[in-house]
Scaffold this motif. Structure first.
Motif, PDB file in Angstrom:
ATOM      1  N   MET A   1     -43.186 -69.206   8.861  1.00 22.55           N
ATOM      2  CA  MET A   1     -43.928 -68.539   7.830  1.00 22.55           C
ATOM      3  C   MET A   1     -43.483 -69.273   6.323  1.00 22.55           C
ATOM      4  O   MET A   1     -42.617 -69.935   6.361  1.00 22.55           O
ATOM      5  N   ASP A   2     -44.662 -69.172   5.408  1.00 19.65           N
ATOM      6  CA  ASP A   2     -44.647 -69.938   4.724  1.00 19.65           C
ATOM      7  C   ASP A   2     -43.592 -69.319   3.444  1.00 19.65           C
ATOM      8  O   ASP A   2     -43.848 -67.985   3.243  1.00 19.65           O
ATOM      9  N   ASN A   3     -42.821 -70.101   2.762  1.00 19.80           N
ATOM     10  CA  ASN A   3     -41.899 -69.608   1.717  1.00 19.80           C
ATOM     11  C   ASN A   3     -42.755 -69.379   0.206  1.00 19.80           C
ATOM     12  O   ASN A   3     -41.939 -69.095  -0.419  1.00 19.80           O
ATOM     13  N   LYS A   4     -43.785 -69.888   0.250  1.00 16.52           N
ATOM     14  CA  LYS A   4     -44.518 -69.554  -1.076  1.00 16.52           C
ATOM     15  C   LYS A   4     -44.953 -68.095  -1.334  1.00 16.52           C
ATOM     16  O   LYS A   4     -45.444 -67.478  -0.660  1.00 16.52           O
ATOM     17  N   THR A   5     -44.684 -67.922  -2.805  1.00  8.81           N
ATOM     18  CA  THR A   5     -44.981 -66.644  -2.824  1.00  8.81           C
ATOM     19  C   THR A   5     -46.567 -66.599  -3.427  1.00  8.81           C
ATOM     20  O   THR A   5     -47.118 -67.533  -3.375  1.00  8.81           O
ATOM     21  N   LEU A   6     -46.959 -65.519  -3.670  1.00 10.69           N
ATOM     22  CA  LEU A   6     -48.260 -64.937  -4.056  1.00 10.69           C
ATOM     23  C   LEU A   6     -48.826 -65.843  -5.219  1.00 10.69           C
ATOM     24  O   LEU A   6     -49.908 -66.426  -5.235  1.00 10.69           O
ATOM     25  N   LEU A   7     -47.858 -65.755  -6.006  1.00 10.51           N
ATOM     26  CA  LEU A   7     -48.031 -66.466  -7.324  1.00 10.51           C
ATOM     27  C   LEU A   7     -48.305 -68.002  -7.012  1.00 10.51           C
ATOM     28  O   LEU A   7     -49.101 -68.623  -7.776  1.00 10.51           O
ATOM     29  N   ASP A   8     -47.427 -68.780  -6.497  1.00 12.81           N
ATOM     30  CA  ASP A   8     -47.454 -70.125  -6.103  1.00 12.81           C
ATOM     31  C   ASP A   8     -48.807 -70.572  -5.437  1.00 12.81           C
ATOM     32  O   ASP A   8     -49.653 -71.361  -5.723  1.00 12.81           O
ATOM     33  N   GLN A   9     -49.177 -69.590  -4.615  1.00 15.94           N
ATOM     34  CA  GLN A   9     -50.279 -69.882  -3.844  1.00 15.94           C
ATOM     35  C   GLN A   9     -51.732 -69.731  -4.743  1.00 15.94           C
ATOM     36  O   GLN A   9     -52.660 -70.327  -4.661  1.00 15.94           O
ATOM     37  N   PHE A  10     -51.742 -68.796  -5.492  1.00 17.95           N
ATOM     38  CA  PHE A  10     -52.678 -68.658  -6.575  1.00 17.95           C
ATOM     39  C   PHE A  10     -52.716 -69.924  -7.543  1.00 17.95           C
ATOM     40  O   PHE A  10     -53.767 -70.134  -7.696  1.00 17.95           O
ATOM     41  N   LYS A  11     -51.580 -70.259  -7.876  1.00 22.23           N
ATOM     42  CA  LYS A  11     -51.527 -71.590  -8.888  1.00 22.23           C
ATOM     43  C   LYS A  11     -52.412 -72.815  -8.116  1.00 22.23           C
ATOM     44  O   LYS A  11     -52.886 -73.494  -8.587  1.00 22.23           O
ATOM     45  N   ASP A  12     -51.644 -72.782  -6.751  1.00 25.13           N
ATOM     46  CA  ASP A  12     -52.328 -74.100  -5.899  1.00 25.13           C
ATOM     47  C   ASP A  12     -53.819 -73.775  -5.710  1.00 25.13           C
ATOM     48  O   ASP A  12     -54.506 -74.790  -5.928  1.00 25.13           O
ATOM     49  N   LEU A  13     -54.294 -72.667  -5.550  1.00 28.32           N
ATOM     50  CA  LEU A  13     -55.869 -72.305  -5.311  1.00 28.32           C
ATOM     51  C   LEU A  13     -56.471 -72.540  -6.683  1.00 28.32           C
ATOM     52  O   LEU A  13     -57.560 -73.359  -6.621  1.00 28.32           O
ATOM     53  N   LEU A  14     -55.756 -72.189  -7.694  1.00 31.71           N
ATOM     54  CA  LEU A  14     -56.327 -72.603  -9.075  1.00 31.71           C
ATOM     55  C   LEU A  14     -56.434 -74.096  -9.204  1.00 31.71           C
ATOM     56  O   LEU A  14     -57.696 -74.527  -9.733  1.00 31.71           O
ATOM     57  N   ALA A  15     -55.437 -74.853  -8.910  1.00 33.08           N
ATOM     58  CA  ALA A  15     -55.686 -76.281  -9.295  1.00 33.08           C
ATOM     59  C   ALA A  15     -56.460 -76.944  -8.306  1.00 33.08           C
ATOM     60  O   ALA A  15     -57.038 -77.897  -8.805  1.00 33.08           O
ATOM     61  N   ARG A  16     -56.659 -76.599  -7.039  1.00 29.19           N
ATOM     62  CA  ARG A  16     -57.686 -77.110  -6.201  1.00 29.19           C
ATOM     63  C   ARG A  16     -59.092 -76.789  -6.864  1.00 29.19           C
ATOM     64  O   ARG A  16     -60.165 -77.523  -6.471  1.00 29.19           O
ATOM     65  N   SER A  17     -59.210 -75.468  -7.332  1.00 31.43           N
ATOM     66  CA  SER A  17     -60.615 -75.158  -7.683  1.00 31.43           C
ATOM     67  C   SER A  17     -60.755 -76.140  -8.778  1.00 31.43           C
ATOM     68  O   SER A  17     -62.106 -76.667  -9.057  1.00 31.43           O
ATOM     69  N   LYS A  18     -59.974 -76.253  -9.798  1.00 29.89           N
ATOM     70  CA  LYS A  18     -60.414 -77.272 -11.044  1.00 29.89           C
ATOM     71  C   LYS A  18     -60.578 -78.371 -10.476  1.00 29.89           C
ATOM     72  O   LYS A  18     -61.643 -79.298 -10.951  1.00 29.89           O
ATOM     73  N   ASP A  19     -59.832 -78.901  -9.453  1.00 28.92           N
ATOM     74  CA  ASP A  19     -60.205 -80.458  -8.959  1.00 28.92           C
ATOM     75  C   ASP A  19     -61.720 -80.434  -8.293  1.00 28.92           C
ATOM     76  O   ASP A  19     -62.276 -81.101  -8.259  1.00 28.92           O
ATOM     77  N   TRP A  20     -62.038 -79.350  -7.697  1.00 35.02           N
ATOM     78  CA  TRP A  20     -63.336 -79.238  -6.915  1.00 35.02           C
ATOM     79  C   TRP A  20     -64.151 -79.060  -7.887  1.00 35.02           C
ATOM     80  O   TRP A  20     -65.499 -79.693  -7.918  1.00 35.02           O
ATOM     81  N   ALA A  21     -64.361 -78.487  -9.067  1.00 35.47           N
ATOM     82  CA  ALA A  21     -65.221 -78.232  -9.966  1.00 35.47           C
ATOM     83  C   ALA A  21     -65.254 -79.520 -10.977  1.00 35.47           C
ATOM     84  O   ALA A  21     -66.705 -79.907 -11.097  1.00 35.47           O
ATOM     85  N   THR A  22     -64.479 -80.185 -11.001  1.00 33.85           N
ATOM     86  CA  THR A  22     -64.389 -81.664 -11.809  1.00 33.85           C
ATOM     87  C   THR A  22     -65.318 -82.508 -10.902  1.00 33.85           C
ATOM     88  O   THR A  22     -66.303 -83.371 -11.135  1.00 33.85           O
ATOM     89  N   LEU A  23     -64.896 -82.643  -9.599  1.00 30.80           N
ATOM     90  CA  LEU A  23     -65.794 -83.630  -8.736  1.00 30.80           C
ATOM     91  C   LEU A  23     -67.196 -83.025  -8.747  1.00 30.80           C
ATOM     92  O   LEU A  23     -68.164 -84.050  -8.534  1.00 30.80           O
ATOM     93  N   GLU A  24     -67.527 -81.652  -8.519  1.00 29.45           N
ATOM     94  CA  GLU A  24     -68.682 -81.186  -8.708  1.00 29.45           C
ATOM     95  C   GLU A  24     -69.782 -81.742  -9.526  1.00 29.45           C
ATOM     96  O   GLU A  24     -70.537 -81.994  -9.606  1.00 29.45           O
ATOM     97  N   LEU A  25     -68.934 -81.586 -10.848  1.00 30.81           N
ATOM     98  CA  LEU A  25     -69.407 -82.001 -12.084  1.00 30.81           C
ATOM     99  C   LEU A  25     -69.822 -83.717 -12.259  1.00 30.81           C
ATOM    100  O   LEU A  25     -70.889 -83.816 -12.541  1.00 30.81           O
TER     101      LEU A  25
END
Length: 114
Positions: free
Chosen positions: A1-25
């Protein structure tokens, strides 16, 4: 099982979303630059062809006038050559949709929707 908390997963998702948006732009900017470059090249090519076409039309008109000079006389030969050019322009105007507008529209939509 993954030891990341829900908050860590959300931060990771947010960082990846920002990277994706930058690349799309960046991709959108490069795509727009490519399309504008193609359209500018097409416009320059069209302007050069128009310039040479007008020059050729003038030369052909003068040549036609000198050809008619043997039959009609000097002044009437230039009028006849001008009349021939006006008839040619009238034919082009009558079929402008098929021979000018549709091909240009196809090229532009091909470039923009590529």
């Amino acid at each position: 099982m993954d030891n990341k908390t829900l908050l860590d997963q959300f931060k990771d998702l947010l960082a990846r979303s920002k990277d994706w948006a930058t690349l799309e732009l960046e991709y959108a900017k490069l795509s727009a630059a490519e399309k504008l470059t193609l359209l500018a090249g097409l416009a320059c090519t069209g302007a050069v062809c128009l310039l040479f076409g007008i020059t050729a039309l003038i030369m052909f008109g003068i040549s036609l006038a000198f050809l008619f000079k043997e039959i009609l006389g000097f002044a009437l030969s230039f009028l006849a050559a001008g009349g021939c050019i006006l008839v040619l322009l009238g034919i082009i105007y009558a079929f402008k949709e098929k021979i000018i507008i549709n091909p240009i529209a196809k090229i532009i939509t091909k470039i923009l929707l590529k």
